[in-house]
Design an enzyme around this catalytic site. Structure first.
Site, PDB file in Angstrom:
ATOM      1  CE  LYS A 110      11.924   3.820  -0.420  1.00  0.00           C
ATOM      2  NZ  LYS A 110      12.154   3.041   0.802  1.00  0.00           N
ATOM      3  CE  LYS A 199       8.247  -9.369  -5.329  1.00  0.00           C
ATOM      4  NZ  LYS A 199       7.624  -8.343  -4.553  1.00  0.00           N
ATOM      5  CE  LYS A 202       1.987  -1.762  -0.531  1.00  0.00           C
ATOM      6  NZ  LYS A 202       2.803  -2.926  -0.191  1.00  0.00           N
TER       7      LYS A 202
END
Ligand code: ADP
Ligand code: TRP
Length: 330
Positions: A110, A199, A202
């Site tokens: 991140k 893949k 969302k």
């Protein structure tokens, strides 16, 4: 056997989530005492709107119940309903080496993507360790991406036990206050492809949602990307996204028949897509109906979460008590 897992309330579920994760959770409820919680404290690191949070938590509960989680057999609850977990998280943080957290992939990924880290994101694995250890969990089913978090959990438990429990034997893991959990990495060999062939996720807007409106769901299925082989020509099922999705639904005999139709030619992709849509609605029809019903029955969903929290707390209170005594807070 106590089985525990947490799911972040992060949005609408799609068929990738179902076949990759939720189905296993629902099956596991027959193998032991399943404790499944909605990780709202974890979600605070990304969701910064109170209404959205409330809505998503409720939706995850509805999803689980609609998909067959039996709230009598398994315990479904909200993470934040067990206040003790935040206390344990603090106690564990005092025995957690900084280096252990600095090496965590999720944190490194991140920050590498430019997300400016806050302490919550850094401390995420400690809270996750508390989630697991507070219920004396035996088995923790998770996706591959969570494997390192489970290793960190075991490291923290060993550190706590060696620090505070004279009878603890690190070789056997016996004699500590905190029980060392076993990871159960869920089989993800079958990555479910999205409507564009990547893949399903969302984050890629390529999903077929489990509980989306019927018309839109059909439209998305009819929009699955295929090649331009003409209707009359033979087609290759093994490179076709529609066939890959049909494999999740159709029984082996029917799949054989579909494969033969591909290879023979004379049937268009539209027909295969319609067949997929029929399977989708036949498979999820009852769950979709239940989902609608639960939407009109907010009180029931809230009651399930409340009962679940009461059962989970019984365990959490005992373990927290042992921890407090071990460290001298009582
Ligand atoms: P998303 O990629 O949509 O954000 P998550 O990362 O929240 O999904 O995944 C939740 C669970 O669903 C994980 O256990 C993950 O392994 C599983 N999962 C997600 N997408 C797929 C997929 N396309 N195929 C198989 N499993 C998946
Ligand atoms: N970190 C997990 C995820 O993002 C969710 C989670 C939180 C969890 N606490 C847990 C999973 C404890 C298993 C056990 O998917």
């Amino acid at each position: 056997m106590r089985i525990l897992s947490g799911v972040q309330p992060s949005g609408k579920l799609h068929i990738g989530n179902y076949f990759g994760a939720i189905r296993q959770f629902v099956d596991l409820q027959h193998k032991g005492h399943g404790l499944y919680f909605i990780a709202d404290l974890h979600a605070l690191t990304t969701i910064r709107n109170a209404d959205t949070m409330r809505e998503l938590v409720h939706d995850v509960a509805r999803n689980f119940l609609a998909l067959g989680l039996d709230p009598v057999k398994a315990t479904l609850f909200r993470q934040s309903d067990i206040a003790e977990v935040a206390e344990l998280s603090w106690v564990l943080s005092t025995v957690t080496p900084m280096g252990l957290l600095e090496r965590a992939h999720s944190y490194k990924d991140k920050t590498a993507r430019g997300i400016s880290p806050d302490h919550g994101l850094f401390a995420y694995p400690v809270l996750m360790a508390a989630d697991i250890l507070i219920y004396h969990s035996d088995v923790v089913p998770v996706g591959k991406d969570q494997k390192q978090h489970l290793e960190i959990t075991r490291d923290i438990a060993v550190k706590f036990n060696t620090t505070y429990c004279p009878g603890f034997d690190p070789a056997t893991g016996q004699g500590g206050v905190l029980k060392l959990p076993q990871p159960m990495i869920m089989d993800d060999t079958a990555v479910v492809p999205g409507i564009d062939g990547e893949k399903m996720s969302k984050s890629y807007s390529n999903t077929i949602d489990l509980f989306g409106p019927e018309k839109e769901t059909r439209k998305r299925i009819m929009g699955i990307k295929t090649d331009s082989t003409p209707l009359e020509s033979p087609k290759n099922p093994d490179t076709c996204n529609v066939f890959a999705l049909l494999k999740l639904f159709a029984p082996p005999e029917e799949l054989k028949e579909i494969r033969a139709l591909y290879e023979k030619g004379g049937v268009g992709y539209g027909d295969f897509k319609r067949r997929l849509a029929d399977h989708f609605f036949a498979t999820f029809g009852p769950a979709r109906q239940r989902y609608e019903e639960l939407g009109n029955n907010e009180d029931y969903v809230n009651q399930v979460l409340k009962d679940g929290a009461a059962r989970a707390r019984e365990i959490a209170v005992r373990v927290t008590d042992d921890v407090r005594r071990a460290v001298g807070l009582r």
